[in-house]
Motif scaffolding. Structure first.
Motif, PDB file in Angstrom:
ATOM      1  N   ASN A  68      -3.537  56.532  87.387  1.00 52.60           N
ATOM      2  CA  ASN A  68      -4.713  56.090  88.152  1.00 52.60           C
ATOM      3  C   ASN A  68      -5.302  54.786  87.613  1.00 52.60           C
ATOM      4  O   ASN A  68      -6.512  54.645  87.447  1.00 52.60           O
ATOM      5  N   GLY A  69      -4.417  53.835  87.311  1.00 51.02           N
ATOM      6  CA  GLY A  69      -4.879  52.543  86.830  1.00 51.02           C
ATOM      7  C   GLY A  69      -5.380  52.548  85.400  1.00 51.02           C
ATOM      8  O   GLY A  69      -6.048  51.605  84.962  1.00 51.02           O
ATOM      9  N   SER A  70      -5.061  53.590  84.664  1.00 49.74           N
ATOM     10  CA  SER A  70      -5.492  53.718  83.275  1.00 49.74           C
ATOM     11  C   SER A  70      -4.273  53.736  82.367  1.00 49.74           C
ATOM     12  O   SER A  70      -3.338  54.513  82.579  1.00 49.74           O
ATOM     13  N   LEU A  71      -4.263  52.882  81.344  1.00 53.51           N
ATOM     14  CA  LEU A  71      -3.121  52.744  80.443  1.00 53.51           C
ATOM     15  C   LEU A  71      -3.505  53.184  79.031  1.00 53.51           C
ATOM     16  O   LEU A  71      -4.418  52.616  78.418  1.00 53.51           O
ATOM     17  N   THR A  72      -2.807  54.202  78.522  1.00 62.73           N
ATOM     18  CA  THR A  72      -3.061  54.713  77.178  1.00 62.73           C
ATOM     19  C   THR A  72      -1.781  54.609  76.360  1.00 62.73           C
ATOM     20  O   THR A  72      -0.728  55.102  76.780  1.00 62.73           O
ATOM     21  N   LEU A  73      -1.862  53.969  75.194  1.00 69.47           N
ATOM     22  CA  LEU A  73      -0.699  53.789  74.329  1.00 69.47           C
ATOM     23  C   LEU A  73      -0.560  54.957  73.355  1.00 69.47           C
ATOM     24  O   LEU A  73      -1.528  55.667  73.067  1.00 69.47           O
ATOM     25  N   ALA A  74       0.660  55.128  72.847  1.00 67.93           N
ATOM     26  CA  ALA A  74       0.912  56.174  71.846  1.00 67.93           C
ATOM     27  C   ALA A  74       0.038  55.945  70.624  1.00 67.93           C
ATOM     28  O   ALA A  74      -0.285  54.811  70.269  1.00 67.93           O
ATOM     29  N   LYS A  75      -0.371  57.035  69.995  1.00 68.76           N
ATOM     30  CA  LYS A  75      -1.222  57.034  68.808  1.00 68.76           C
ATOM     31  C   LYS A  75      -2.668  56.707  69.123  1.00 68.76           C
ATOM     32  O   LYS A  75      -3.472  56.491  68.206  1.00 68.76           O
ATOM     33  N   MET A  76      -3.013  56.618  70.415  1.00 67.70           N
ATOM     34  CA  MET A  76      -4.381  56.298  70.807  1.00 67.70           C
ATOM     35  C   MET A  76      -4.939  57.412  71.686  1.00 67.70           C
ATOM     36  O   MET A  76      -4.238  57.953  72.547  1.00 67.70           O
ATOM     37  N   ALA A  77      -6.208  57.711  71.485  1.00 68.08           N
ATOM     38  CA  ALA A  77      -6.849  58.782  72.248  1.00 68.08           C
ATOM     39  C   ALA A  77      -7.463  58.273  73.536  1.00 68.08           C
ATOM     40  O   ALA A  77      -7.608  59.038  74.498  1.00 68.08           O
ATOM     41  N   GLU A  78      -7.821  56.988  73.575  1.00 72.70           N
ATOM     42  CA  GLU A  78      -8.498  56.439  74.740  1.00 72.70           C
ATOM     43  C   GLU A  78      -7.652  55.353  75.400  1.00 72.70           C
ATOM     44  O   GLU A  78      -6.875  54.664  74.725  1.00 72.70           O
ATOM     45  N   PRO A  79      -7.820  55.151  76.705  1.00 69.33           N
ATOM     46  CA  PRO A  79      -7.077  54.078  77.390  1.00 69.33           C
ATOM     47  C   PRO A  79      -7.615  52.710  77.000  1.00 69.33           C
ATOM     48  O   PRO A  79      -8.753  52.583  76.511  1.00 69.33           O
ATOM     49  N   LEU A  80      -6.810  51.693  77.220  1.00 71.98           N
ATOM     50  CA  LEU A  80      -7.240  50.323  76.947  1.00 71.98           C
ATOM     51  C   LEU A  80      -8.217  49.859  78.019  1.00 71.98           C
ATOM     52  O   LEU A  80      -8.068  50.209  79.200  1.00 71.98           O
ATOM     53  N   GLU A  81      -9.178  49.074  77.610  1.00 70.28           N
ATOM     54  CA  GLU A  81     -10.128  48.502  78.568  1.00 70.28           C
ATOM     55  C   GLU A  81      -9.539  47.203  79.105  1.00 70.28           C
ATOM     56  O   GLU A  81      -9.724  46.126  78.542  1.00 70.28           O
ATOM     57  N   ILE A  82      -8.808  47.311  80.197  1.00 67.93           N
ATOM     58  CA  ILE A  82      -8.060  46.185  80.757  1.00 67.93           C
ATOM     59  C   ILE A  82      -8.828  45.564  81.913  1.00 67.93           C
ATOM     60  O   ILE A  82      -9.410  46.273  82.739  1.00 67.93           O
ATOM     61  N   VAL A  83      -8.832  44.239  81.954  1.00 65.62           N
ATOM     62  CA  VAL A  83      -9.418  43.521  83.091  1.00 65.62           C
ATOM     63  C   VAL A  83      -8.309  43.341  84.119  1.00 65.62           C
ATOM     64  O   VAL A  83      -7.479  42.432  84.013  1.00 65.62           O
ATOM     65  N   TRP A  84      -8.290  44.205  85.128  1.00 66.40           N
ATOM     66  CA  TRP A  84      -7.237  44.159  86.145  1.00 66.40           C
ATOM     67  C   TRP A  84      -7.544  43.018  87.127  1.00 66.40           C
ATOM     68  O   TRP A  84      -8.103  43.245  88.204  1.00 66.40           O
ATOM     69  N   SER A  85      -7.174  41.806  86.733  1.00 68.28           N
ATOM     70  CA  SER A  85      -7.483  40.627  87.546  1.00 68.28           C
ATOM     71  C   SER A  85      -6.695  40.590  88.848  1.00 68.28           C
ATOM     72  O   SER A  85      -7.067  39.867  89.779  1.00 68.28           O
ATOM     73  N   ARG A  86      -5.635  41.328  88.923  1.00 72.93           N
ATOM     74  CA  ARG A  86      -4.859  41.467  90.159  1.00 72.93           C
ATOM     75  C   ARG A  86      -4.166  42.819  90.114  1.00 72.93           C
ATOM     76  O   ARG A  86      -3.823  43.309  89.035  1.00 72.93           O
ATOM     77  N   PRO A  87      -3.972  43.438  91.260  1.00 72.88           N
ATOM     78  CA  PRO A  87      -3.376  44.777  91.264  1.00 72.88           C
ATOM     79  C   PRO A  87      -1.878  44.732  91.003  1.00 72.88           C
ATOM     80  O   PRO A  87      -1.202  43.740  91.298  1.00 72.88           O
ATOM     81  N   LEU A  88      -1.376  45.812  90.446  1.00 71.71           N
ATOM     82  CA  LEU A  88       0.069  45.969  90.326  1.00 71.71           C
ATOM     83  C   LEU A  88       0.637  46.268  91.711  1.00 71.71           C
ATOM     84  O   LEU A  88      -0.079  46.732  92.598  1.00 71.71           O
ATOM     85  N   PRO A  89       1.929  45.981  91.929  1.00 69.95           N
ATOM     86  CA  PRO A  89       2.537  46.302  93.220  1.00 69.95           C
ATOM     87  C   PRO A  89       2.341  47.775  93.564  1.00 69.95           C
ATOM     88  O   PRO A  89       2.490  48.643  92.702  1.00 69.95           O
ATOM     89  N   GLU A  90       2.000  48.035  94.783  1.00 76.23           N
ATOM     90  CA  GLU A  90       1.692  49.393  95.208  1.00 76.23           C
ATOM     91  C   GLU A  90       2.885  50.325  95.011  1.00 76.23           C
ATOM     92  O   GLU A  90       4.012  50.014  95.376  1.00 76.23           O
ATOM     93  N   GLY A  91       2.609  51.457  94.410  1.00 75.19           N
ATOM     94  CA  GLY A  91       3.635  52.475  94.239  1.00 75.19           C
ATOM     95  C   GLY A  91       4.547  52.271  93.046  1.00 75.19           C
ATOM     96  O   GLY A  91       5.464  53.067  92.837  1.00 75.19           O
ATOM     97  N   THR A  92       4.335  51.218  92.260  1.00 77.03           N
ATOM     98  CA  THR A  92       5.215  50.972  91.121  1.00 77.03           C
ATOM     99  C   THR A  92       4.705  51.682  89.878  1.00 77.03           C
ATOM    100  O   THR A  92       3.513  51.957  89.731  1.00 77.03           O
ATOM    101  N   VAL A  93       5.624  51.960  88.971  1.00 73.97           N
ATOM    102  CA  VAL A  93       5.303  52.578  87.688  1.00 73.97           C
ATOM    103  C   VAL A  93       5.811  51.653  86.591  1.00 73.97           C
ATOM    104  O   VAL A  93       6.988  51.284  86.593  1.00 73.97           O
ATOM    105  N   PRO A  94       4.962  51.235  85.657  1.00 76.04           N
ATOM    106  CA  PRO A  94       5.404  50.329  84.587  1.00 76.04           C
ATOM    107  C   PRO A  94       6.562  50.925  83.796  1.00 76.04           C
ATOM    108  O   PRO A  94       6.581  52.122  83.501  1.00 76.04           O
ATOM    109  N   SER A  95       7.529  50.079  83.464  1.00 76.89           N
ATOM    110  CA  SER A  95       8.656  50.531  82.650  1.00 76.89           C
ATOM    111  C   SER A  95       8.496  50.113  81.194  1.00 76.89           C
ATOM    112  O   SER A  95       8.984  50.789  80.292  1.00 76.89           O
ATOM    113  N   THR A  96       7.798  49.021  80.963  1.00 73.19           N
ATOM    114  CA  THR A  96       7.578  48.510  79.613  1.00 73.19           C
ATOM    115  C   THR A  96       6.202  47.877  79.533  1.00 73.19           C
ATOM    116  O   THR A  96       5.758  47.228  80.482  1.00 73.19           O
TER     117      THR A  96
END
Length: 316
Positions: A127-155
């Protein structure tokens, strides 16, 4: 029809908490340490024993390093960025052995880029929230533009620049929505055009061709590169008769069949026909004469076809 997948990175600014910043800084240091130790081990193996060490061997070394008291801190960060830096080192050596790059160099604490790469097993994206391993909370990212609809990040690659700013680069499939299927095609003739020749040459044909290939793959199109010695300008697109010598200052000519040709338009028509022939039968477009040295010139390259096609001819 086969689906063309194009990977594209989307870079965003983010603002870590103090705990996240500390965790990432530790990770950056561990990534640099593992890269340098693996590079040292591979260099010694080659220098002393002429032995090539591969990724699997350095991965085994990493496991052993974590079990030592001196390097036990390597286990405190996510193992994925450490494995990824070993893969990048493997790629650097592969480029060196094939003479595509210089010998890999050690990473400097002050000068080298601070970064860590996480694969899908080391982060959670929901849901637009990115959490890295070893971290309890998601990163506070400034989503200046949306990711392509329906895509899932690979890296996901996290980095910090010299000014202390934090960035996250998200790699994902970015195949845009395809336009309505069409069967249009175009022939391109980019250096003998007397008006644009200098500009095209300055931009370099190689760079232009790379851009065309990239965009063709992106949109699921077919790019056919016709042999540079194919006589596109001197071949009558109406009757197929090949004219003799034609200096570059001849911009318009009349064939014996009566057809009047603009040099560039005629060349583009012939290139298009040649490209369509290649796409239809899979055969190469061979020149109708040999190169100046008497050797046959290279055949064109063909990008796997999808729908629309473009044919281009590099000019020297």
């Amino acid at each position: 029809m086969a689906t063309t997948h194009v990977k594209r990175a989307f870079k965003y600014r983010f603002y870590p908490t103090d705990m996240q910043a500390a965790e990432l800084s530790r990770t950056f240091g561990c990534v640099r340490k593992v890269y340098n130790m693996a590079l040292q081990a591979r260099t010694e193996a080659w220098t002393l024993r002429q032995e090539r060490v591969n990724y699997n061997q350095t991965s085994a070394m990493l496991t052993a390093w974590k079990k030592t008291g001196e390097l036990a801190y390597l286990s405190e960060v996510s193992s994925v960025p450490l494995q990824q830096t070993l893969r990048h080192l493997q790629g650097a050596f592969a480029n060196f052995w094939t003479r595509r790059a210089k010998y890999p160099t050690f990473k400097s604490r002050k000068k080298s880029r601070k970064s860590a790469e996480y694969t899908s097993s080391a982060f959670r994206f929901r849901n637009g929230s990115l959490t890295l391993a070893k971290m309890a909370e998601p990163l506070e990212i400034v989503w200046s533009r949306p990711l392509p609809e329906g895509t899932v990040p690979s890296t996901v690659t996290v980095s910090q620049d010299a000014a202390g700013r934090w960035f996250v680069s998200v790699l994902c499939d970015d195949r845009p929505a395809m336009p309505e299927p069409v069967n249009t095609a175009v022939g391109i003739d980019m250096v003998r055009n007397h008006t644009l020749a200098r500009a095209i040459s300055d931009a370099s044909w190689t760079e232009m061709r790379s851009m065309l290939e990239y965009k063709a793959a992106w949109y699921g199109r077919d790019l056919v590169v016709v042999d540079r010695w194919f006589p596109s300008s001197k071949l009558c697109s109406a009757c197929g008769i090949l004219r003799g010598m034609m200096p570059l200052n001849v911009r318009e000519w009349t064939c014996g069949c009566g057809a009047v040709h603009d040099r560039d338009v005629n060349a583009a028509i012939n290139i298009l026909a040649a490209g369509l022939a290649v796409a239809a039968c899979g055969d190469g477009v061979r020149p109708q004469r040999s190169t100046p040295g008497g050797q046959s010139s290279m055949k064109q390259e063909v990008v796997p076809p999808q729908r629309s096609r473009a044919a281009a001819q590099p000019r020297g």
